[in-house]
Design a protein around this motif. Structure first.
Motif, mmCIF file in Angstrom:
data_model
loop_
_atom_site.group_PDB
_atom_site.id
_atom_site.type_symbol
_atom_site.label_atom_id
_atom_site.label_comp_id
_atom_site.label_asym_id
_atom_site.label_seq_id
_atom_site.Cartn_x
_atom_site.Cartn_y
_atom_site.Cartn_z
ATOM 1 N N CYS A 117 1.802 5.057 -12.072
ATOM 2 C CA CYS A 117 2.438 5.225 -10.758
ATOM 3 C C CYS A 117 2.309 6.676 -10.301
ATOM 4 N N HIS A 118 2.091 6.839 -8.996
ATOM 5 C CA HIS A 118 1.945 8.181 -8.439
ATOM 6 C C HIS A 118 2.979 8.440 -7.354
ATOM 7 N N ASN A 119 4.153 7.845 -7.503
ATOM 8 C CA ASN A 119 5.168 7.988 -6.460
ATOM 9 C C ASN A 119 6.328 8.864 -6.894
ATOM 10 N N ALA A 128 2.956 2.427 -15.637
ATOM 11 C CA ALA A 128 2.685 1.701 -14.396
ATOM 12 C C ALA A 128 3.890 0.861 -13.980
ATOM 13 N N ILE A 129 4.995 0.962 -14.731
ATOM 14 C CA ILE A 129 6.143 0.075 -14.530
ATOM 15 C C ILE A 129 7.320 0.860 -13.962
ATOM 16 N N PHE A 130 7.612 0.596 -12.706
ATOM 17 C CA PHE A 130 8.749 1.208 -12.014
ATOM 18 C C PHE A 130 9.886 0.194 -12.013
ATOM 19 N N ILE A 131 11.080 0.612 -12.460
ATOM 20 C CA ILE A 131 12.233 -0.289 -12.493
ATOM 21 C C ILE A 131 13.246 0.166 -11.461
ATOM 22 N N ALA A 132 13.505 -0.704 -10.486
ATOM 23 C CA ALA A 132 14.469 -0.410 -9.412
ATOM 24 C C ALA A 132 15.789 -1.092 -9.738
ATOM 25 N N VAL A 133 16.878 -0.363 -9.538
ATOM 26 C CA VAL A 133 18.203 -0.904 -9.840
ATOM 27 C C VAL A 133 19.091 -0.842 -8.611
ATOM 28 N N ALA A 134 20.080 -1.734 -8.590
ATOM 29 C CA ALA A 134 21.129 -1.706 -7.583
ATOM 30 C C ALA A 134 22.295 -0.880 -8.126
ATOM 31 N N SER A 135 23.323 -0.725 -7.318
ATOM 32 C CA SER A 135 24.496 0.045 -7.733
ATOM 33 C C SER A 135 25.035 -0.468 -9.062
ATOM 34 N N HIS A 193 -0.768 -0.255 -9.096
ATOM 35 C CA HIS A 193 -2.188 -0.617 -9.231
ATOM 36 C C HIS A 193 -3.038 0.412 -8.471
ATOM 37 N N ASP A 194 -4.246 0.611 -8.972
ATOM 38 C CA ASP A 194 -5.153 1.503 -8.266
ATOM 39 C C ASP A 194 -5.809 0.770 -7.101
ATOM 40 N N LEU A 195 -6.759 1.395 -6.452
ATOM 41 C CA LEU A 195 -7.380 0.807 -5.268
ATOM 42 C C LEU A 195 -8.284 -0.371 -5.592
ATOM 43 N N GLN A 196 -8.593 -0.553 -6.872
ATOM 44 C CA GLN A 196 -9.364 -1.725 -7.300
ATOM 45 C C GLN A 196 -8.433 -2.802 -7.874
ATOM 46 N N PHE A 197 -7.122 -2.610 -7.679
ATOM 47 C CA PHE A 197 -6.088 -3.559 -8.099
ATOM 48 C C PHE A 197 -6.029 -3.734 -9.609
ATOM 49 N N ARG A 198 -6.280 -2.621 -10.315
ATOM 50 C CA ARG A 198 -6.061 -2.572 -11.748
ATOM 51 C C ARG A 198 -4.752 -1.841 -11.994
ATOM 52 N N PRO A 254 0.838 -1.196 0.000
ATOM 53 C CA PRO A 254 0.000 0.000 0.000
ATOM 54 C C PRO A 254 0.878 1.253 0.000
ATOM 55 N N ASN A 255 0.527 2.220 -0.820
ATOM 56 C CA ASN A 255 1.302 3.450 -0.916
ATOM 57 C C ASN A 255 0.418 4.662 -0.712
ATOM 58 N N SER A 256 1.039 5.730 -0.247
ATOM 59 C CA SER A 256 0.338 6.992 -0.065
ATOM 60 C C SER A 256 0.784 7.964 -1.150
ATOM 61 N N ASP A 257 0.497 9.243 -0.962
ATOM 62 C CA ASP A 257 0.844 10.254 -1.955
ATOM 63 C C ASP A 257 2.210 10.864 -1.652
ATOM 64 N N GLY A 258 3.115 10.060 -1.187
ATOM 65 C CA GLY A 258 4.455 10.508 -0.828
ATOM 66 C C GLY A 258 4.875 9.905 0.497
ATOM 67 N N ARG A 259 6.125 10.101 0.850
ATOM 68 C CA ARG A 259 6.637 9.583 2.115
ATOM 69 C C ARG A 259 6.054 10.344 3.293
ATOM 70 N N PRO A 260 5.921 9.696 4.455
ATOM 71 C CA PRO A 260 6.203 8.288 4.723
ATOM 72 C C PRO A 260 5.085 7.388 4.204
ATOM 73 N N TYR A 261 5.458 6.168 3.780
ATOM 74 C CA TYR A 261 4.484 5.217 3.272
ATOM 75 C C TYR A 261 3.886 4.409 4.419
ATOM 76 N N PRO A 262 2.649 3.945 4.278
ATOM 77 C CA PRO A 262 2.037 3.133 5.342
ATOM 78 C C PRO A 262 2.878 1.892 5.645
ATOM 79 N N ARG A 263 3.116 1.658 6.923
ATOM 80 C CA ARG A 263 3.903 0.494 7.349
ATOM 81 C C ARG A 263 3.506 0.127 8.778
ATOM 82 N N TYR A 264 3.505 -1.161 9.048
ATOM 83 C CA TYR A 264 3.281 -1.667 10.405
ATOM 84 C C TYR A 264 2.049 -1.001 11.037
#
Length: 250
Positions: free
Chosen positions: A230-232, A203-210, A221-226, A103-113
């Motif tokens: 990305c809004h991050n 909708a495709i975010f690519i994360a890379v290492a060093s 995905h939106d709130l209906q899981f479609r 689950p993500n919000s509209d910026g940091r901090p993101y929902p956790r625990y």
């Protein structure tokens, strides 16, 4: 606020079948780079992490979700990082694996625990290890992310499994850029779009290492899981970046 989830019948059957199961070889659904997943006879108890008060982010609105899909050969090369207990150094050969549904919000901090986490049952852990090959990571994903939108671990992992199993995951080692160079981030995006009709490219975010080493592909995905834009604040590695892709061992 908890969201109502629809159960996945197939996964419920898997849960029932795995209760007290012996060593199991299961097909790894939807991946072109791993053909089987061998589970041990017994599993260790998951680590129950102590959550510091400053790690709890329970009051942020959920705006969208991210399905994080790891390129496991890179994780194994980096030492496993607690994500590949059953994938690194054993007989299993994984390509893509499921990191989690976030689950993500509209910026940091993101929902956790968002609330204290229960221990994930042995049956639920076993049912998910061919997607997420680490007992501790299964427990962690429920604690850190699942508690922010689902009533039970079973509901959380059912939703993640539906999205992951329905996502066609192209083998990035088959993609080429120019000469002997690895694929570009744009080529990987294009391959996912071609394999999944209707998947928005943004909708495709690519994360890379060093060193621009391919680490993860994350599908928004939106709130209906479609699958949705990305809004991050970005899509990770830009299209022209040439990536190094660690091959599957063996």
């Amino acid at each position: 606020m908890m969201l109502k989830r629809t159960a996945a019948v197939g996964l419920l059957l898997a849960l029932a079948a795995c209760e007290g199961a012996p060593p199991t070889t299961l097909p790894v659904t939807g991946t072109e780079v791993a053909s089987s997943c061998v589970l041990p006879d017994t599993l260790p108890a998951p680590h129950m992490a102590t959550v510091r008060p400053d790690e709890v982010v329970a009051d942020r609105p959920i705006r969208f979700h991210m399905l994080a899909v790891t390129w496991m050969p890179e994780t194994c090369k980096a030492g496993g990082d607690g994500q590949g207990d059953l994938a690194c150094g054993g007989e299993n050969r994984f390509g893509w694996t499921l990191h989690g549904l976030w689950p993500n919000s509209d910026g940091r901090p993101y929902p956790r625990y968002c609330r204290p986490a229960t221990r994930v049952s042995d049956a639920t852990i076993r049912a998910n290890l061919c997607r997420t090959p680490s007992v501790d990571l299964v427990q962690h994903e429920w604690a850190a992310h699942g508690t922010c939108g689902w009533e039970t671990p079973e509901a959380y992992f059912e939703q993640a499994a539906v999205l992951y199993d329905n996502l066609k995951r192209p083998d990035p080692t088959t993609l080429a850029s120019n000469g002997d160079r690895g694929p570009t981030a744009g080529q990987i995006r294009d391959a996912f779009v071609a394999a999944n009709p209707g998947l928005p490219r943004d909708a495709i975010f690519i994360a890379v290492a060093s060193g621009n080493r391919l680490r993860e592909v994350r599908i928004c995905h939106d709130l209906q899981f479609r699958a949705a834009t990305c809004h991050n604040g970005g899509l990770g590695a830009p299209d022209p970046v040439v990536l190094t892709v660690e091959p599957v061992a063996g």
